[in-house]
Design a protein around this motif. Sequence first.
Motif, mmCIF file in Angstrom:
data_model
loop_
_atom_site.group_PDB
_atom_site.id
_atom_site.type_symbol
_atom_site.label_atom_id
_atom_site.label_comp_id
_atom_site.label_asym_id
_atom_site.label_seq_id
_atom_site.Cartn_x
_atom_site.Cartn_y
_atom_site.Cartn_z
ATOM 1 N N ARG A 213 -1.859 12.780 0.912
ATOM 2 C CA ARG A 213 -0.614 12.029 1.018
ATOM 3 C C ARG A 213 0.392 12.778 1.885
ATOM 4 N NH1 ARG A 213 4.115 12.641 -0.508
ATOM 5 N NH2 ARG A 213 3.603 14.366 -1.874
ATOM 6 N N MET B 242 0.851 -1.166 0.000
ATOM 7 C CA MET B 242 0.000 0.000 0.000
ATOM 8 C C MET B 242 0.901 1.234 0.000
ATOM 9 S SD MET B 242 -2.820 1.148 2.861
ATOM 10 C CE MET B 242 -4.133 0.195 2.185
ATOM 11 N N THR B 243 0.599 2.149 -0.873
ATOM 12 C CA THR B 243 1.373 3.379 -0.933
ATOM 13 C C THR B 243 0.814 4.397 0.059
ATOM 14 O OG1 THR B 243 -0.037 4.414 -2.592
ATOM 15 C CG2 THR B 243 1.773 3.009 -3.404
ATOM 16 N N ARG B 244 1.556 5.456 0.266
ATOM 17 C CA ARG B 244 1.066 6.526 1.135
ATOM 18 C C ARG B 244 -0.177 7.168 0.531
ATOM 19 N NH1 ARG B 244 6.238 9.116 4.219
ATOM 20 N NH2 ARG B 244 7.100 7.101 4.783
ATOM 21 N N GLN B 245 -0.236 7.244 -0.793
ATOM 22 C CA GLN B 245 -1.423 7.779 -1.451
ATOM 23 C C GLN B 245 -2.621 6.859 -1.225
ATOM 24 O OE1 GLN B 245 -1.741 10.877 -3.199
ATOM 25 N NE2 GLN B 245 -3.831 10.285 -2.680
ATOM 26 N N ASP B 246 -2.406 5.550 -1.325
ATOM 27 C CA ASP B 246 -3.482 4.587 -1.053
ATOM 28 C C ASP B 246 -4.002 4.750 0.373
ATOM 29 O OD1 ASP B 246 -3.212 3.457 -3.605
ATOM 30 O OD2 ASP B 246 -1.866 1.866 -2.885
ATOM 31 N N LEU B 247 -3.091 4.882 1.323
ATOM 32 C CA LEU B 247 -3.482 5.064 2.722
ATOM 33 C C LEU B 247 -4.251 6.369 2.904
ATOM 34 C CD1 LEU B 247 -3.437 4.087 5.632
ATOM 35 C CD2 LEU B 247 -1.161 5.114 5.865
ATOM 36 N N ASN C 286 -6.035 7.964 0.667
ATOM 37 C CA ASN C 286 -7.361 7.787 0.082
ATOM 38 C C ASN C 286 -8.260 6.976 1.000
ATOM 39 O OD1 ASN C 286 -6.506 9.175 -2.195
ATOM 40 N ND2 ASN C 286 -6.104 7.320 -3.381
ATOM 41 N N LEU C 287 -7.715 5.956 1.628
ATOM 42 C CA LEU C 287 -8.486 5.086 2.510
ATOM 43 C C LEU C 287 -9.031 5.838 3.721
ATOM 44 C CD1 LEU C 287 -9.316 2.096 3.094
ATOM 45 C CD2 LEU C 287 -7.200 1.926 4.399
#
Length: 51
Positions: free
Chosen positions: A14, A1-6, A8-9
């Motif tokens: 970011r 999981m990327t920082r961007q994914d986190l 968004n979650l």
Amino acid sequence: MTRQDLANLIGTTRETVSRVLNSMRKDKVLHFADQKIIILDEQRLDRYREM
């Protein structure tokens, strides 16, 4: 999981995720190694959750 994914979650940016993770690293709450996050101090991690 990327920082961007986190980000968004959890509904933030970011940049905010990076700032908080870096703060936790500096406070020795987390350690980053081999693309893993290692919890060093679970009690202090709980304090971040309460913020």
